[in-house]
Design a protein around this motif. Structure first.
Motif, PDB file in Angstrom:
ATOM      1  N   ALA A   1     -77.284 -22.048  -1.005  1.00  0.00           N
ATOM      2  CA  ALA A   1     -77.289 -22.989   0.121  1.00  0.00           C
ATOM      3  C   ALA A   1     -77.241 -22.277   1.464  1.00  0.00           C
ATOM      4  O   ALA A   1     -77.366 -22.915   2.516  1.00  0.00           O
TER       5      ALA A   1
ATOM      6  N   ASP B   1     -81.968 -28.406  -4.251  1.00  0.00           N
ATOM      7  CA  ASP B   1     -81.158 -29.594  -3.974  1.00  0.00           C
ATOM      8  C   ASP B   1     -79.693 -29.146  -3.893  1.00  0.00           C
ATOM      9  O   ASP B   1     -78.896 -29.326  -4.820  1.00  0.00           O
ATOM     10  N   HIS B   2     -79.337 -28.540  -2.758  1.00  0.00           N
ATOM     11  CA  HIS B   2     -78.051 -27.861  -2.644  1.00  0.00           C
ATOM     12  C   HIS B   2     -76.868 -28.821  -2.603  1.00  0.00           C
ATOM     13  O   HIS B   2     -75.772 -28.478  -3.061  1.00  0.00           O
ATOM     14  N   GLU B   3     -77.075 -30.017  -2.086  1.00  0.00           N
ATOM     15  CA  GLU B   3     -75.984 -30.988  -2.053  1.00  0.00           C
ATOM     16  C   GLU B   3     -75.545 -31.352  -3.466  1.00  0.00           C
ATOM     17  O   GLU B   3     -74.347 -31.366  -3.785  1.00  0.00           O
ATOM     18  N   LYS B   4     -76.523 -31.626  -4.337  1.00  0.00           N
ATOM     19  CA  LYS B   4     -76.191 -31.948  -5.727  1.00  0.00           C
ATOM     20  C   LYS B   4     -75.635 -30.728  -6.457  1.00  0.00           C
ATOM     21  O   LYS B   4     -74.746 -30.847  -7.303  1.00  0.00           O
TER      22      LYS B   4
ATOM     23  N   ALA C   1     -72.037 -30.303  -5.489  1.00  0.00           N
ATOM     24  CA  ALA C   1     -71.224 -31.365  -6.089  1.00  0.00           C
ATOM     25  C   ALA C   1     -70.958 -31.060  -7.568  1.00  0.00           C
ATOM     26  O   ALA C   1     -69.827 -31.214  -8.050  1.00  0.00           O
TER      27      ALA C   1
END
Length: 218
Positions: free
Chosen positions: A108, A77-80, A83
Motif C-alpha cells: 500500500a 485493492d489495498h483497503e481490502k 482489512a
C-alpha cells in the motif's frame, strides 16, 4: 492432492480437492487447500473466491484471512488487503500475523507502518529472517540505500546458507540500484554459491535474474 502439489501438478491437485469437497462439503480445510492451490500459481481471482468459500463455513478461519490479504494486495485493492490482514492479526496475534500486515502496508506504500509491523514481528520471533530481510527492502523503497546496506550486512552473519543467499540477492539488487554493478555481480556470485544445487526456487531464480539484469546494464 498433496502429492500432486509436491510434484507441480496443480490441475491434478485441484481435481482431487474438488473430489474431497464433494465428499466433505462442510470441511473448511478442503476449501482452504483448494484456494491455496490457486494462490500458489497466482490465480488471484480464483483464490479469492475459494478463500471466501472457506470463510463462509468459518468466518474466524485465520489462515484464510491471511492469504486473502495477499491476494487483495496483488490486485491493488489495498483497503481490502489491510482489512483482511488486520482480521488475521485480531484472530492470531502472532509474529507471522504482524509480518503479513507489514507486507500489506508495503504494497500500500505505507512504509512507516510496514517497518513498525516488521519490527514487532521480529520482537516476537527474532529468527524470522523474512521480516528482517524486508526491513532492508523497506529502507531501499524509502531511498535510504546506506541504511539498507548496513541492515542487510549486519543481518547476514546469523543466517544459514539458503537464507544467506537471500540476503546476497537483496544486496545485489541494492548495489544494482546504486549503480555499483561490479559489486552487485559479486553479490550474485556469492549468493549462488550459498544456494548450491537447489535450482528450482527462490533465491536461485532471483539471483540468476539479477545477474542477467546486471550484465545487461554493464
Amino acid at each position: 492432492a498433496f502429492l500432486a502439489r509436491v510434484f507441480g501438478k496443480p490441475f491434478e491437485e485441484r481435481v482431487q480437492f474438488q473430489k474431497l469437497i464433494g465428499l466433505q462439503p462442510y470441511n473448511k480445510d478442503n476449501l482452504y487447500e483448494l484456494a491455496e492451490s490457486y494462490f500458489h500459481t497466482a490465480d488471484v481471482d480464483e483464490a479469492i473466491s475459494k478463500y471466501q468459500d472457506a470463510l463462509s463455513l468459518d468466518s474466524d478461519f485465520d489462515r484464510a484471512h491471511n492469504h486473502l490479504a495477499y491476494c487483495y494486495s496483488w490486485k491493488g485493492d489495498h483497503e481490502k488487503a489491510l482489512a483482511a490482514a488486520r482480521r488475521y492479526l485480531a484472530l492470531d496475534p502472532s509474529a507471522n500475523a504482524y509480518d503479513s500486515l507489514g507486507d500489506a502496508y508495503i504494497q500500500a506504500g505505507d512504509y512507516a507502518k510496514a517497518k513498525e509491523m516488521k519490527l514487532t514481528a521480529l520482537r516476537l520471533d527474532p529468527q524470522m529472517y523474512y521480516a528482517s530481510l524486508n526491513l532492508g527492502y523497506i529502507e531501499m523503497l524509502c531511498g535510504r540505500n546506506r541504511a539498507a546496506e548496513k541492515h542487510l550486512k549486519s543481518s547476514l552473519p546469523a543466517a544459514n546458507n539458503t537464507d544467506r543467499a537471500r540476503y546476497f540477492a537483496a544486496l545485489a539488487f541494492l548495489y544494482s540500484r546504486m549503480g555499483n554493478l561490479d559489486t552487485a555481480l559479486k553479490m550474485c556470485d556469492e549468493g549462488l554459491k550459498m544456494a548450491g544445487s537447489v535450482q528450482y526456487d527462490a533465491p536461485h531464480d532471483e539471483l540468476i535474474w539479477n545477474s542477467g539484469m546486471i550484465q545487461l546494464k554493464r
